[in-house]
Design a protein around this motif. Sequence first.
Motif, mmCIF file in Angstrom:
data_model
loop_
_atom_site.group_PDB
_atom_site.id
_atom_site.type_symbol
_atom_site.label_atom_id
_atom_site.label_comp_id
_atom_site.label_asym_id
_atom_site.label_seq_id
_atom_site.Cartn_x
_atom_site.Cartn_y
_atom_site.Cartn_z
ATOM 1 N N TYR A 1 37.134 31.610 39.680
ATOM 2 C CA TYR A 1 37.791 32.061 40.911
ATOM 3 C C TYR A 1 37.726 30.942 41.947
ATOM 4 N N MET B 1 44.622 37.630 48.272
ATOM 5 C CA MET B 1 44.667 37.679 46.811
ATOM 6 C C MET B 1 46.075 37.977 46.304
ATOM 7 N N TRP C 1 46.901 36.214 42.397
ATOM 8 C CA TRP C 1 45.766 36.622 41.560
ATOM 9 C C TRP C 1 45.722 38.136 41.397
ATOM 10 N N ILE D 1 44.655 42.716 38.057
ATOM 11 C CA ILE D 1 44.421 41.277 38.144
ATOM 12 C C ILE D 1 45.389 40.585 37.191
ATOM 13 N N ASN D 2 45.982 39.497 37.638
ATOM 14 C CA ASN D 2 46.996 38.800 36.861
ATOM 15 C C ASN D 2 46.477 38.454 35.460
ATOM 16 N N TRP E 1 46.148 34.754 34.522
ATOM 17 C CA TRP E 1 44.944 34.088 35.022
ATOM 18 C C TRP E 1 43.741 34.445 34.152
ATOM 19 N N LEU F 1 45.493 29.342 38.968
ATOM 20 C CA LEU F 1 46.012 30.189 40.037
ATOM 21 C C LEU F 1 47.213 29.564 40.722
ATOM 22 N N THR G 1 49.403 29.836 47.423
ATOM 23 C CA THR G 1 47.986 30.115 47.639
ATOM 24 C C THR G 1 47.701 30.146 49.126
#
Length: 334
Positions: A13, A62, A67, A86-87, A90, A96, A108
């Motif tokens: 992360y 997020m 993400w 959650i993706n 990923w 990301l 991002t």
Amino acid sequence: MSVKVMSAVFERYPEGGGEMILALALADHAHDDGSHIYPSIETLAEKTRQSERAVQYQLRRMEKSGWLILVGQKKGGRGNSREYRINAEWINGAELARISERSKGAKTAPNEKGANSDIKGATGDTKGAKQSTKGCKAFAPESLEPSEPSENHQPARRAPRIALHVELLNIDLPEWLPFAAWDAWCEHREAKATGKNPIPWTRAAARVSLKKLEQIHARGMSVVDAVDESVLRGWSGIWEAKSVAAEGTAGGAADGWWAGEAGWREQGRRLGIDPQRFQYFEQFKAKVCKTLGPGPWMEHLLAAVSRESEERGEALYAYLNDVHRDRLAQPEAA
């Protein structure tokens, strides 16, 4: 809870601090494919020890980064829950930045004022927790031996303290150990780890605590009573409720004899423990502590040793709890 997703968060992360803790909390609710996440804002705020507003802000970040994906808004509203996932790309290893580039206008999210990715003091390293053990003395008078050096000679990776607390709190527990009791113990030990005379709450310390509770359970005693008694009396280790009588066995316990060498020698004479039997005086003190049982002398010694070296503190903690290193030979807590 998905151990797979939580492990990925620890490893990859991109942010730290409160946002990483929120990512761990979301992973705690997720399936292995990242789906079925629908805790309320209130629940997430309670889990991450943050305000609801901070959690909402981090959730938006997020989502913008790609993400976290909002599955449905029908359940949104005060007191209700939205569903997220959650993706999956990923989770399966995609970066990301690459994910966010494919999102419609989603980039991002930059760090904004007051939203730094790091928390002061929440670093991956702990004072004294170095790979080198130069000058480190073995504490256990009987069975603890120095650990073998790492083959790659790289420092051990340590999670930030807040993240580590979440990890230890969510260890898979045996059926005989109620979560409420373990939760109370984790909260107590985390407080001890950040107090005036800190005694670190680490993966090794958690394994020692679980082994000690297993021993208590195997003897047919109540693990809940043991935790309650240990928390009530402010101990760093877990002992059976009946062992409180041991505190009265130390002559002059109220006068702080443990603060000086003469006091330790006097207790050794009273207990028939000869300091000449030990290579180091610290080993003699550890033997005196273990013979006396839990009390302020044990807390004093644990705090003093932990300040010098976290590794030595962990070894002493295991010895005093009668849990030897060979019994701890198991994978790290997930």
